[in-house]
Structures are given as structure tokens and as C-alpha cells.
Write a protein that holds these residues in place. Structure first.
Motif: not given
Length: 187
Positions: A39-43
Motif C-alpha cells: 500500500v505504501r509503495a503504491g502497489e
């Protein structure tokens, strides 16, 4: 001490079922890390609209750099600081059952105690003879004084120590992989 990182098959947890915490407490920790990191990496952005596919819910392979806990921790620290954006391994460690890393592939990097600490994405993969690895690549590995000479000395020692079924050669094929840190973000 010479520093080398090895993204070889012996250091992966690929094939393990990370959701089976009753069998492997590390699996639950990796799954929890993956939930946060993706989520934090935008995946996970596409999944909000289309629903999450299997690739968004199953953690990527988890592995550590090097062949011992101290080396794993030191190389992980270099990744987290942004000094290390590349890794190398012997091409001989791969085969039909362990494919080469692929561009776009995600990996969870473990510390020396086996705890998940970073998420990286492979940005390039090239197989070159040991004696043709470039100074630019050696610097990207972020080890020792970042020169080609120290890279060759450290990796010659490392490969001589860890190769099984092969002897080190100056023309041995080396997998040169570049990556980007996706999580946690550099500070």
C-alpha cells in the motif's frame, strides 16, 4: 571484511506459504509487512478499482543479502540509506527451478535475523562475465569504497567461498541486477 551480496536461490523463501503462521511465525510477519509495504509503495492502487488479484495478495519472494547475518544487516543498511541500488550473483546459481530475476519483480529484503525490512523492485537485469562488470555497476552496489577494484576483490573472495559445483573464473557469468527501494522510502 569484504562485502558482497548474493541474491541466490538459497536465500529465498519462494515457495513458502507466508500465510501459515501456525507453522512459521516469520510467514505471518512477512504477510503483515507485505500488506503495509504494498500500500505504501503504491502497489495496491489498481485493486481499489478492479479488485485485488493474486499478485497483490501473495507476498513476493523474501530473501536476504550475503551469506551470513552480519553481511545481510550491513547490506540492508546500505539499501535503506540509498547507497546500494544494485546486487550481483553467480549465474550458475540459477536454472530451470530458479529463474533469473525479472524487470518489475518485487522482493522483500530480510535482515540478518530473517525479519522483513524493505521492499525493492528490479529495474534491470544483465548477465556479463565477471571481468566485464563495469565501474558504474560496482559503485551502484554501494560496498567498500565503491571502486571496481574493491568490487572485484570482494566478489572474487565471496564467489570463491560460496560457489558449489563450480570454481571461480574471471570470465564466469554474473547476474547484475539493479533495483529501486519501494518501501520504506528513503528519509
Amino acid at each position: 571484511m569484504s562485502h558482497h551480496d548474493d541474491r541466490g536461490p538459497d536465500s529465498t523463501s519462494e515457495g513458502a506459504d507466508p500465510g501459515r503462521s501456525e507453522d512459521d511465525p516469520r510467514g505471518e510477519e512477512i504477510l503483515e509487512f507485505w500488506e503495509t509495504a504494498r500500500v505504501r509503495a503504491g502497489e495496491g492502487k489498481v485493486g481499489v478499482v478492479t479488485g485485488f488479484g493474486i499478485s497483490a495478495t501473495v507476498p513476493p519472494p523474501a530473501w536476504s543479502f550475503g551469506d551470513n547475518p552480519a553481511l545481510a544487516d550491513g547490506l540492508l543498511a546500505a539499501v535503506l540509506s540509498g547507497d546500494k541500488t544494485a546486487t550481483s550473483s553467480s549465474h550458475w546459481e540459477y536454472g530451470d527451478d530458479v529463474p533469473l530475476p525479472q524487470v518489475g519483480e518485487l522482493s522483500i529484503i530480510l535482515d540478518g535475523d530473517g525479519h522483513p525490512r524493505a521492499l525493492i523492485r528490479t529495474t534491470s537485469v544483465e548477465v556479463v562475465p565477471f571481468d566485464q562488470v563495469t565501474a558504474d555497476f560496482a559503485a551502484a552496489e554501494g560496498e567498500d569504497d565503491r571502486t571496481l577494484e574493491s568490487w572485484r576483490a570482494g566478489h572474487r573472495t565471496y564467489f570463491t567461498r560460496v560457489l558449489v559445483g563450480h570454481e571461480f573464473r574471471e570470465d564466469m557469468p554474473v547476474v547484475c541486477e539493479r533495483f529501486e527501494l519501494r518501501f520504506p522510502r528513503q528519509r
